[in-house]
Motif scaffolding. Structure first.
Motif, PDB file in Angstrom:
ATOM      1  N   ILE A   1     -26.358  38.677 -54.289  1.00 42.53           N
ATOM      2  CA  ILE A   1     -25.385  38.500 -53.212  1.00 42.53           C
ATOM      3  C   ILE A   1     -24.434  37.371 -53.572  1.00 42.53           C
ATOM      4  CG2 ILE A   1     -25.065  38.054 -50.750  1.00 42.53           C
ATOM      5  CD1 ILE A   1     -26.591  40.645 -51.327  1.00 42.53           C
ATOM      6  N   ALA A   2     -23.143  37.635 -53.504  1.00 44.13           N
ATOM      7  CA  ALA A   2     -22.146  36.619 -53.841  1.00 44.13           C
ATOM      8  C   ALA A   2     -22.119  35.517 -52.779  1.00 44.13           C
ATOM      9  CB  ALA A   2     -20.768  37.272 -53.959  1.00 44.13           C
ATOM     10  N   ASP A   3     -21.513  34.391 -53.123  1.00 43.22           N
ATOM     11  CA  ASP A   3     -21.361  33.294 -52.166  1.00 43.22           C
ATOM     12  C   ASP A   3     -20.612  33.784 -50.935  1.00 43.22           C
ATOM     13  OD1 ASP A   3     -22.632  31.634 -53.930  1.00 43.22           O
ATOM     14  OD2 ASP A   3     -20.791  30.727 -54.701  1.00 43.22           O
ATOM     15  N   ILE A   4     -20.982  33.251 -49.768  1.00 43.83           N
ATOM     16  CA  ILE A   4     -20.387  33.675 -48.503  1.00 43.83           C
ATOM     17  C   ILE A   4     -19.272  32.707 -48.118  1.00 43.83           C
ATOM     18  CG2 ILE A   4     -20.820  34.154 -46.072  1.00 43.83           C
ATOM     19  CD1 ILE A   4     -23.778  34.658 -46.864  1.00 43.83           C
ATOM     20  N   VAL A   5     -18.105  33.265 -47.781  1.00 43.68           N
ATOM     21  CA  VAL A   5     -16.968  32.465 -47.319  1.00 43.68           C
ATOM     22  C   VAL A   5     -16.561  32.962 -45.938  1.00 43.68           C
ATOM     23  CG1 VAL A   5     -16.116  31.896 -49.623  1.00 43.68           C
ATOM     24  CG2 VAL A   5     -15.369  34.020 -48.531  1.00 43.68           C
ATOM     25  N   PRO A   6     -15.964  32.103 -45.099  1.00 38.98           N
ATOM     26  CA  PRO A   6     -15.488  32.569 -43.785  1.00 38.98           C
ATOM     27  C   PRO A   6     -14.389  33.616 -43.931  1.00 38.98           C
ATOM     28  CG  PRO A   6     -15.629  30.162 -43.847  1.00 38.98           C
ATOM     29  CD  PRO A   6     -15.796  30.649 -45.258  1.00 38.98           C
ATOM     30  N   THR A   7     -14.336  34.542 -42.969  1.00 38.61           N
ATOM     31  CA  THR A   7     -13.334  35.616 -42.998  1.00 38.61           C
ATOM     32  C   THR A   7     -11.919  35.056 -42.997  1.00 38.61           C
ATOM     33  OG1 THR A   7     -14.821  37.159 -41.901  1.00 38.61           O
ATOM     34  CG2 THR A   7     -12.479  37.638 -41.750  1.00 38.61           C
ATOM     35  N   PHE A   8     -11.675  34.033 -42.182  1.00 38.24           N
ATOM     36  CA  PHE A   8     -10.373  33.367 -42.148  1.00 38.24           C
ATOM     37  C   PHE A   8     -10.545  31.984 -42.779  1.00 38.24           C
ATOM     38  CE2 PHE A   8     -10.378  36.169 -38.396  1.00 38.24           C
ATOM     39  CZ  PHE A   8      -9.245  36.926 -38.657  1.00 38.24           C
ATOM     40  N   SER A   9     -10.138  31.847 -44.022  1.00 36.94           N
ATOM     41  CA  SER A   9     -10.306  30.571 -44.737  1.00 36.94           C
ATOM     42  C   SER A   9      -9.655  30.705 -46.106  1.00 36.94           C
ATOM     43  CB  SER A   9     -11.801  30.245 -44.928  1.00 36.94           C
ATOM     44  OG  SER A   9     -12.404  31.191 -45.801  1.00 36.94           O
ATOM     45  N   ILE A  10      -9.537  29.588 -46.808  1.00 39.11           N
ATOM     46  CA  ILE A  10      -9.128  29.671 -48.212  1.00 39.11           C
ATOM     47  C   ILE A  10     -10.365  30.103 -48.994  1.00 39.11           C
ATOM     48  CG2 ILE A  10      -8.222  28.434 -50.213  1.00 39.11           C
ATOM     49  CD1 ILE A  10      -6.660  26.668 -48.303  1.00 39.11           C
ATOM     50  N   GLN A  11     -10.486  31.403 -49.203  1.00 40.69           N
ATOM     51  CA  GLN A  11     -11.673  31.979 -49.829  1.00 40.69           C
ATOM     52  C   GLN A  11     -11.682  31.749 -51.333  1.00 40.69           C
ATOM     53  OE1 GLN A  11     -11.304  36.063 -48.584  1.00 40.69           O
ATOM     54  NE2 GLN A  11     -11.979  35.643 -46.493  1.00 40.69           N
ATOM     55  N   SER A  12     -10.490  31.801 -51.925  1.00 44.56           N
ATOM     56  CA  SER A  12     -10.301  31.581 -53.359  1.00 44.56           C
ATOM     57  C   SER A  12      -8.794  31.526 -53.592  1.00 44.56           C
ATOM     58  CB  SER A  12     -10.945  32.716 -54.183  1.00 44.56           C
ATOM     59  OG  SER A  12     -10.443  33.981 -53.774  1.00 44.56           O
ATOM     60  N   VAL A  13      -8.395  31.304 -54.830  1.00 43.92           N
ATOM     61  CA  VAL A  13      -6.955  31.257 -55.139  1.00 43.92           C
ATOM     62  C   VAL A  13      -6.663  32.128 -56.352  1.00 43.92           C
ATOM     63  CG1 VAL A  13      -6.679  28.949 -54.141  1.00 43.92           C
ATOM     64  CG2 VAL A  13      -7.163  29.200 -56.601  1.00 43.92           C
ATOM     65  N   VAL A  14      -5.431  32.567 -56.449  1.00 46.93           N
ATOM     66  CA  VAL A  14      -5.020  33.438 -57.557  1.00 46.93           C
ATOM     67  C   VAL A  14      -5.143  32.686 -58.876  1.00 46.93           C
ATOM     68  CG1 VAL A  14      -3.071  34.702 -58.561  1.00 46.93           C
ATOM     69  CG2 VAL A  14      -3.492  34.802 -56.085  1.00 46.93           C
ATOM     70  N   SER A  15      -5.794  33.332 -59.841  1.00 49.61           N
ATOM     71  CA  SER A  15      -6.008  32.722 -61.156  1.00 49.61           C
ATOM     72  C   SER A  15      -4.747  32.820 -62.009  1.00 49.61           C
ATOM     73  CB  SER A  15      -7.149  33.436 -61.869  1.00 49.61           C
ATOM     74  OG  SER A  15      -6.773  34.782 -62.172  1.00 49.61           O
ATOM     75  N   GLU A  16      -4.728  32.044 -63.080  1.00 51.75           N
ATOM     76  CA  GLU A  16      -3.596  32.095 -64.024  1.00 51.75           C
ATOM     77  C   GLU A  16      -3.465  33.504 -64.598  1.00 51.75           C
ATOM     78  OE1 GLU A  16      -1.423  29.831 -64.798  1.00 51.75           O
ATOM     79  OE2 GLU A  16      -2.254  27.921 -64.103  1.00 51.75           O
ATOM     80  N   GLN A  17      -4.603  34.123 -64.934  1.00 51.07           N
ATOM     81  CA  GLN A  17      -4.582  35.449 -65.544  1.00 51.07           C
ATOM     82  C   GLN A  17      -4.013  36.488 -64.586  1.00 51.07           C
ATOM     83  OE1 GLN A  17      -8.357  36.730 -67.145  1.00 51.07           O
ATOM     84  NE2 GLN A  17      -7.756  38.888 -67.201  1.00 51.07           N
ATOM     85  N   ALA A  18      -4.494  36.489 -63.322  1.00 45.58           N
ATOM     86  CA  ALA A  18      -3.997  37.462 -62.354  1.00 45.58           C
ATOM     87  C   ALA A  18      -2.544  37.189 -61.997  1.00 45.58           C
ATOM     88  CB  ALA A  18      -4.867  37.430 -61.101  1.00 45.58           C
ATOM     89  N   ALA A  19      -2.166  35.930 -61.958  1.00 44.84           N
ATOM     90  CA  ALA A  19      -0.776  35.590 -61.655  1.00 44.84           C
ATOM     91  C   ALA A  19       0.166  36.190 -62.693  1.00 44.84           C
ATOM     92  CB  ALA A  19      -0.620  34.068 -61.599  1.00 44.84           C
TER      93      ALA A  19
END
Length: 496
Positions: free
Chosen positions: A210-228
């Motif tokens: 099970i992956a780490d749990i983050v709130p539904t409304f929150s800064i869950q993660s940010v766009v990586s250099e590769q995806a950008a």
């Protein structure tokens, strides 16, 4: 001040849609979806349904490129990203975060025996009391199928995720999930307010899957250099919202509070209502998940009623009873017939087993037809009435769970384009119907605005939501609608 934009993705099984919303005006400035023809679903065996997660990513990229080109918006003008996605799917990735096999999606039925066995072995009280549902055909049961049938794949799994989790991971390089997502996969224990360890133990799953749990409304993660670089976005752009398609549809219609209802009526029909107390249907005829605004301190559950035999019946009627008429002409013709279709009733369940009927498959039936009295107008009206009555039948279950249904929010599309359908639904349910102009990707974008703190709450986020029409129950005809509904329920009782 420079314009700020919100990006929303809606990852469906037929396409991936992207929308850009001006954060300050609340208006959608561009939208696109790919593929333009329905995306393929792989069915290696009967009852199977799989898709390649890479296809979702490729279509997300194409959709984003189109809206960026059309709008002229630059990557550094996007303030936040939100994601809506097809529910109940299973994506398995290895330590390199690459999929180990195609995703098993929502309409794949291979895992039914695994969920049913768990329900029998663990018991109804344990499953319903903690999961609020039978393990059924949801994500956990799909993973149990992989564990037993593809052990070499299972041994390599680093994390399991839902389709929306996968897209967020591709954007950020960080795998995580939400309580709402875990609840739709049957991985969340509502009584103990944690991952459902008893179900993991039953199936022999390691908690680390099970992956780490983050709130539904929150800064869950940010766009990586590769995806950008790949997507034309700015590295560091926050991903601030994620929701399954039905909870997200409710969000898109500003449905957040107990007693509020969101509905769709396409090929199949959905009624999704918000409940303020932990509850469940003891017969599992409706499903209960964590709504997007559910927290440890605030109970907000989404009760999901899905009926397979809805708009598909209207389309069948069009093809076989009135092929010479358009849908608007069908509605006009049916409106000439009195409420109750002068005794003709149609049970609309001709599109497979219905969960609301405890998974019985009773088929569609036309009842009360008199060859000397009735014509196709009666059948057209009875079909629409039968669809409405099936909605109301399910809504009675929701009311038994404590839901006070006073208002139904819906997009002005599909069956909700029919005045006869709308008036009948308002007349039988007694609820006011409000029709809006919105969709899932726009909702996901506004959800991102909430998660990023650009909007202080849902009311500010959806203040600009276009309300197109309001349909109030007609008290003058209420008795006629209720009598027709009672006659339909008596016909249904004879069929089951």
């Amino acid at each position: 001040m420079a314009a700020r934009y919100l990006l929303g993705f809606d990852v469906g099984s037929s396409s991936v849609k992207a929308s850009l919303v001006n954060a300050d005006s609340g208006k959608c400035v561009s939208t696109a979806f790919f593929p333009e023809k329905e995306a393929p679903i792989m069915a290696v065996k009967a009852g199977w349904a799989e898709q390649d997660p890479q296809m979702w990513w490729d279509n997300a990229k194409l959709s984003l490129q189109k809206i960026m080109a059309e709008s002229g918006v630059k990557g550094d003008e996007i303030a936040a990203i939100g994601i809506s996605y097809q529910m109940h799917g299973l994506v398995c990735v290895g330590k390199d975060l690459q999929p180990l096999r195609p995703a098993i999606i929502w309409c794949d039925s291979r895992a039914v025996p695994y969920g049913e066995k768990a329900f029998r072995d663990l018991g109804a009280d344990q499953c319903l009391g903690h999961l609020l549902n039978s393990p059924g055909n949801f994500t956990a049961a799909k993973l149990a199928w992989v564990k037993e049938n593809e052990p070499e794949v299972y041994q390599k799994i680093y994390k399991v995720m839902l389709p929306g989790d996968y897209i967020a991971m591709r954007l950020s390089g960080t795998p995580n999930t939400t309580v709402s997502g875990l609840s739709e996969g049957m991985f969340w224990d509502f009584k103990d307010k944690q991952v459902a360890q008893f179900l993991l133990d039953y199936y022999g799953f390691d908690r680390d899957l099970i992956a780490d749990i983050v709130p539904t409304f929150s800064i869950q993660s940010v766009v990586s250099e590769q995806a950008a670089a790949e997507m034309g976005l700015k590295a560091g752009t926050p991903i601030t919202y994620r929701g399954g398609d039905q909870p997200n549809n409710a969000l898109s219609l500003n449905v957040f509070n107990p007693g509020e209802i969101a509905s769709t009526a396409g090929t199949s029909g959905v009624v999704y209502g918000v409940l303020g107390d932990v509850n469940y249907d003891p017969k599992s005829r409706v499903n209960t998940f964590a709504h997007v605004n559910h927290t440890a301190d605030q109970t907000r559950l989404g009760v999901l009623l899905c009926i397979n035999g809805t708009g598909i019946l209207n389309a069948w009627t069009h093809r076989n009873v009135a092929p010479d008429l358009g849908y608007a002409e069908m509605n006009d013709l049916a409106a000439q017939v009195p409420i109750g279709s002068e005794g003709v009733t149609i049970v609309p369940f001709g599109n497979g087993a219905e969960r609301v009927l405890e998974n019985k498959e009773i088929g569609c039936s036309i009842n009360g037809l008199n060859f000397n009295k009735h014509n196709r107008a009666h059948i057209i009206r009875a079909a629409q009435e039968g669809i409405v009555f099936s909605f109301c039948y399910g809504m009675e279950i929701m009311q038994q769970m404590g839901m006070d249904i006073r208002k139904i929010h819906a997009g002005k599309a599909n069956m909700f384009l029919s005045p006869l359908f709308r008036d009948t639904l308002a007349g039988v349910s007694g609820a006011t119907i409000e029709l809006y102009d919105t969709d899932g990707s726009v909702g996901a974008a506004k959800g991102a605005g909430i998660g990023a703190g650009i909007y202080k709450d849902n009311n500010e986020a959806f203040a600009t939501l276009d309300k197109l029409q309001v349909i109030e129950p007609n008290e003058h005809n209420r008795a006629d609608y209720l009598a027709a509904y009672a006659a339909w329920k008596e016909t249904l009782r004879k069929n089951i």
